[in-house]
Design a protein around this motif. Sequence first.
Motif, PDB file in Angstrom:
ATOM      1  N   GLY A  90     -79.940 -47.353  83.096  1.00 33.38           N
ATOM      2  CA  GLY A  90     -80.212 -48.570  82.410  1.00 33.38           C
ATOM      3  C   GLY A  90     -80.862 -48.175  80.998  1.00 33.38           C
ATOM      4  O   GLY A  90     -80.235 -48.630  80.113  1.00 33.38           O
ATOM      5  N   GLN A  91     -81.878 -47.428  81.167  1.00 32.93           N
ATOM      6  CA  GLN A  91     -82.784 -47.274  80.035  1.00 32.93           C
ATOM      7  C   GLN A  91     -82.190 -46.123  79.089  1.00 32.93           C
ATOM      8  O   GLN A  91     -82.356 -46.156  77.786  1.00 32.93           O
ATOM      9  N   MET A  92     -81.404 -45.263  79.530  1.00 35.09           N
ATOM     10  CA  MET A  92     -81.017 -44.016  78.865  1.00 35.09           C
ATOM     11  C   MET A  92     -79.715 -44.241  78.383  1.00 35.09           C
ATOM     12  O   MET A  92     -78.982 -43.173  77.867  1.00 35.09           O
ATOM     13  N   GLY A  93     -78.950 -45.188  78.693  1.00 41.50           N
ATOM     14  CA  GLY A  93     -77.394 -45.590  78.306  1.00 41.50           C
ATOM     15  C   GLY A  93     -76.665 -44.511  78.820  1.00 41.50           C
ATOM     16  O   GLY A  93     -75.592 -44.426  78.244  1.00 41.50           O
ATOM     17  N   CYS A  94     -76.612 -44.238  80.079  1.00 36.59           N
ATOM     18  CA  CYS A  94     -75.745 -43.176  80.562  1.00 36.59           C
ATOM     19  C   CYS A  94     -75.051 -44.062  81.897  1.00 36.59           C
ATOM     20  O   CYS A  94     -74.440 -43.112  82.521  1.00 36.59           O
ATOM     21  N   GLY A  95     -75.377 -45.123  81.925  1.00 34.54           N
ATOM     22  CA  GLY A  95     -74.742 -45.957  83.346  1.00 34.54           C
ATOM     23  C   GLY A  95     -73.096 -45.910  83.205  1.00 34.54           C
ATOM     24  O   GLY A  95     -72.764 -46.015  82.001  1.00 34.54           O
ATOM     25  N   LEU A 136     -89.514 -17.879  70.159  1.00 36.46           N
ATOM     26  CA  LEU A 136     -89.158 -19.127  71.109  1.00 36.46           C
ATOM     27  C   LEU A 136     -88.367 -18.864  71.916  1.00 36.46           C
ATOM     28  O   LEU A 136     -87.015 -18.231  71.598  1.00 36.46           O
ATOM     29  N   THR A 137     -88.209 -19.117  73.113  1.00 37.24           N
ATOM     30  CA  THR A 137     -87.381 -19.188  74.102  1.00 37.24           C
ATOM     31  C   THR A 137     -87.035 -20.289  74.823  1.00 37.24           C
ATOM     32  O   THR A 137     -87.883 -21.177  75.230  1.00 37.24           O
ATOM     33  N   LEU A 138     -85.758 -20.909  74.718  1.00 36.83           N
ATOM     34  CA  LEU A 138     -85.402 -22.243  75.325  1.00 36.83           C
ATOM     35  C   LEU A 138     -84.317 -22.040  76.551  1.00 36.83           C
ATOM     36  O   LEU A 138     -83.653 -21.406  76.311  1.00 36.83           O
ATOM     37  N   ALA A 139     -84.937 -22.817  77.610  1.00 34.73           N
ATOM     38  CA  ALA A 139     -84.038 -22.822  78.798  1.00 34.73           C
ATOM     39  C   ALA A 139     -83.060 -23.995  78.716  1.00 34.73           C
ATOM     40  O   ALA A 139     -83.380 -25.205  78.462  1.00 34.73           O
ATOM     41  N   HIS A 140     -82.011 -23.649  79.086  1.00 36.95           N
ATOM     42  CA  HIS A 140     -80.938 -24.457  79.411  1.00 36.95           C
ATOM     43  C   HIS A 140     -80.016 -24.877  78.116  1.00 36.95           C
ATOM     44  O   HIS A 140     -78.991 -24.347  77.802  1.00 36.95           O
ATOM     45  N   GLY A 141     -80.569 -26.007  77.364  1.00 32.12           N
ATOM     46  CA  GLY A 141     -79.717 -26.182  76.151  1.00 32.12           C
ATOM     47  C   GLY A 141     -78.236 -26.720  76.393  1.00 32.12           C
ATOM     48  O   GLY A 141     -77.436 -26.634  75.466  1.00 32.12           O
ATOM     49  N   ILE A 142     -78.022 -27.291  77.520  1.00 34.64           N
ATOM     50  CA  ILE A 142     -76.766 -27.775  78.041  1.00 34.64           C
ATOM     51  C   ILE A 142     -76.239 -28.852  77.131  1.00 34.64           C
ATOM     52  O   ILE A 142     -75.014 -28.776  76.761  1.00 34.64           O
ATOM     53  N   HIS A 143     -77.011 -29.548  76.525  1.00 35.21           N
ATOM     54  CA  HIS A 143     -76.498 -30.745  75.813  1.00 35.21           C
ATOM     55  C   HIS A 143     -77.055 -30.674  74.225  1.00 35.21           C
ATOM     56  O   HIS A 143     -76.722 -31.765  73.738  1.00 35.21           O
ATOM     57  N   ALA A 144     -77.009 -29.305  73.887  1.00 39.00           N
ATOM     58  CA  ALA A 144     -77.272 -29.132  72.566  1.00 39.00           C
ATOM     59  C   ALA A 144     -75.861 -29.323  71.845  1.00 39.00           C
ATOM     60  O   ALA A 144     -74.881 -28.799  72.208  1.00 39.00           O
ATOM     61  N   VAL A 199     -89.465 -31.500  75.383  1.00 38.03           N
ATOM     62  CA  VAL A 199     -89.943 -32.390  74.529  1.00 38.03           C
ATOM     63  C   VAL A 199     -90.112 -33.736  74.921  1.00 38.03           C
ATOM     64  O   VAL A 199     -91.161 -34.375  74.547  1.00 38.03           O
ATOM     65  N   GLN A 200     -89.303 -34.118  76.047  1.00 38.14           N
ATOM     66  CA  GLN A 200     -89.595 -35.297  76.749  1.00 38.14           C
ATOM     67  C   GLN A 200     -90.842 -35.482  77.368  1.00 38.14           C
ATOM     68  O   GLN A 200     -91.363 -36.647  77.984  1.00 38.14           O
ATOM     69  N   TRP A 201     -91.726 -34.252  77.657  1.00 35.39           N
ATOM     70  CA  TRP A 201     -92.699 -34.481  78.738  1.00 35.39           C
ATOM     71  C   TRP A 201     -93.929 -34.005  77.794  1.00 35.39           C
ATOM     72  O   TRP A 201     -95.167 -33.971  78.352  1.00 35.39           O
ATOM     73  N   CYS A 202     -93.731 -33.689  76.342  1.00 28.18           N
ATOM     74  CA  CYS A 202     -94.899 -33.233  75.612  1.00 28.18           C
ATOM     75  C   CYS A 202     -95.055 -34.201  74.344  1.00 28.18           C
ATOM     76  O   CYS A 202     -93.916 -34.412  73.704  1.00 28.18           O
ATOM     77  N   SER A 203     -96.280 -34.414  73.975  1.00 27.03           N
ATOM     78  CA  SER A 203     -96.479 -35.475  72.971  1.00 27.03           C
ATOM     79  C   SER A 203     -96.102 -34.652  71.671  1.00 27.03           C
ATOM     80  O   SER A 203     -96.138 -33.324  71.517  1.00 27.03           O
ATOM     81  N   ARG A 204     -95.863 -35.297  70.453  1.00 28.12           N
ATOM     82  CA  ARG A 204     -95.651 -34.457  69.356  1.00 28.12           C
ATOM     83  C   ARG A 204     -96.925 -33.721  68.948  1.00 28.12           C
ATOM     84  O   ARG A 204     -96.907 -32.572  68.309  1.00 28.12           O
ATOM     85  N   ILE A 233     -78.329 -35.218  80.686  1.00 30.38           N
ATOM     86  CA  ILE A 233     -77.689 -36.260  79.846  1.00 30.38           C
ATOM     87  C   ILE A 233     -78.771 -37.145  79.397  1.00 30.38           C
ATOM     88  O   ILE A 233     -78.839 -37.891  78.301  1.00 30.38           O
ATOM     89  N   TYR A 234     -79.852 -37.293  80.445  1.00 25.92           N
ATOM     90  CA  TYR A 234     -80.836 -38.409  79.980  1.00 25.92           C
ATOM     91  C   TYR A 234     -81.915 -37.783  79.388  1.00 25.92           C
ATOM     92  O   TYR A 234     -82.274 -38.689  78.337  1.00 25.92           O
ATOM     93  N   GLN A 235     -82.027 -36.530  79.077  1.00 23.09           N
ATOM     94  CA  GLN A 235     -82.820 -35.982  78.148  1.00 23.09           C
ATOM     95  C   GLN A 235     -82.287 -35.880  76.710  1.00 23.09           C
ATOM     96  O   GLN A 235     -82.730 -36.284  75.867  1.00 23.09           O
ATOM     97  N   ARG A 236     -80.915 -35.624  76.861  1.00 24.00           N
ATOM     98  CA  ARG A 236     -80.168 -35.955  75.307  1.00 24.00           C
ATOM     99  C   ARG A 236     -80.484 -37.480  75.030  1.00 24.00           C
ATOM    100  O   ARG A 236     -80.662 -37.686  73.826  1.00 24.00           O
ATOM    101  N   ALA A 237     -80.032 -38.272  75.878  1.00 27.95           N
ATOM    102  CA  ALA A 237     -80.391 -39.635  75.562  1.00 27.95           C
ATOM    103  C   ALA A 237     -81.875 -40.262  74.900  1.00 27.95           C
ATOM    104  O   ALA A 237     -81.871 -40.784  73.952  1.00 27.95           O
ATOM    105  N   TRP A 238     -82.767 -39.658  75.632  1.00 29.95           N
ATOM    106  CA  TRP A 238     -83.972 -39.783  75.235  1.00 29.95           C
ATOM    107  C   TRP A 238     -84.289 -39.340  73.759  1.00 29.95           C
ATOM    108  O   TRP A 238     -84.785 -39.780  72.787  1.00 29.95           O
ATOM    109  N   ALA A 239     -83.589 -38.101  73.498  1.00 24.04           N
ATOM    110  CA  ALA A 239     -84.035 -37.152  72.356  1.00 24.04           C
ATOM    111  C   ALA A 239     -83.469 -38.049  71.193  1.00 24.04           C
ATOM    112  O   ALA A 239     -83.785 -38.203  70.144  1.00 24.04           O
ATOM    113  N   ASP A 240     -82.345 -38.697  71.407  1.00 21.36           N
ATOM    114  CA  ASP A 240     -81.464 -39.300  70.292  1.00 21.36           C
ATOM    115  C   ASP A 240     -82.471 -40.552  69.980  1.00 21.36           C
ATOM    116  O   ASP A 240     -82.326 -40.996  68.900  1.00 21.36           O
TER     117      ASP A 240
END
Length: 480
Positions: A475-480, A267-275, A209-214, A239-246
Amino acid sequence: MATEVTANALFAGPDRGILHNVVLRHEAGIITSIEPAAAASPAPRSFVIPAFVNAHDHARPTASSFGAVDMPLESWILRSAMGTPPDAYLAAASAMARSARAGCGAMMIHYTRPSDKLPLVAEAKEIARAAGDVGIRIAFALAVRDRNPVVYGDGEPVLSALSAEDRGSIEQLFVRPAMSPRDYIELTETIASEISGPTIDVQFGPAGVQWCSRQLLEAIAENSARTGRRVHMHLLETIYQRAWADQNFPDGVVRWLRDIGLLSPRLTLAHGIHARPDELEMIAASGARLVTNFSSNLHLHSGLAPIAAAHRCGCAIAVGVDGLALDEDDDVIREMRLVQLAHGGLGFKRTWTRPEFLGLAIRNGRAATGAPGPGELAPGAAADFVVLDLDRLDRDAFLDVDPLQLLFARGNAALVRDVVVDGRTIVREGKVVGVDLPAIERELRGMYREGVKQFGGLQRAWGPLEGALSGWFEGQMGCG
């Protein structure tokens, strides 16, 4: 003419369990019978199980050899560009043959790094040719991304931290014109018309999702619903993909995927670690599958996926190697053991029995890759199975111990004797039959050693680039 395979033990599936001293017969790619043997099989003893499925992979080389070590995904992706295939056929054949040698009968290839030496349709045909030579079933999805090539947002702060020369090198490698949704869908349909067949399933492959437009994801969802074409994509790996998604989907990224129709049994979803729990519930309700990639997630510091929780709420779980098995050897047996050990239960409480886990991982992996049937060994099922060396597995033979329990206790790819896919023996006595894997890997190493010179700009820029990437994400993803 039917081919016979004698088994001292055979795992037929989670419902029928272990059958002892049987003969499996297959003809024209189908199991025709499994019957008691007239007498116990002489040594060496064998244990026959359904072929494994590598449900998420990219058919790429070992990234550590290019210095992509001990770093998060967001840096690793850029560094591992040095592993761009110098030859599409050889790189794919190498990855597929390693997977087959470890006992895989089917493999998902989410093709994220084309060689850039061939038109994409021609490159896909080379991948298909490699699959045919190795003899493995594959699902092929050309990965697509149309935004955020360097970071998950404005990359100018990162690029401006580089010298003009270094910036030019990075932009040349990663900042390229994006394909339109329509062009991508048409390209995928063209690839499907060229390579689809009984052992090859072509899918859509949005990178994440973070690499693909709506607009891109909506177009893929609409076309998948209309045509039935499967979709394979990454989701919430870091964790950065989670922060971006939020930040970008305040009502929930998985909810948005559901609302546009992308969540479905296709649909098959890979990872989903931070779902999150509510997101796992949505994924489960939709019939989509979740592929866990345990060792890859450890290598990339991505975290531990909530697989037991996902299973409890009804998610269909599969297992992938992701090109980063624990020892970077594509050993799917060890990967299955690690997933079971990490998520199989606590104390006396079990998430699943080991037969249940093996059965669900194979069944869901086959669904993810478009392979026929649930993967159980029974008359009428596809002849996709692995013959393991039971003497080596049960090396002490003190008692009659369930060989499946031994497999999960200490199994690895070295136990694989033969692999049969669609009735064809693709591994015999531990060696891939259809291609000369050692020769392919020797040739590839020579190509990579020569080809890595073209990435001198990336090597030169790496120090300041890595520092700028770390600063941006923290800095940008709030995970520092």
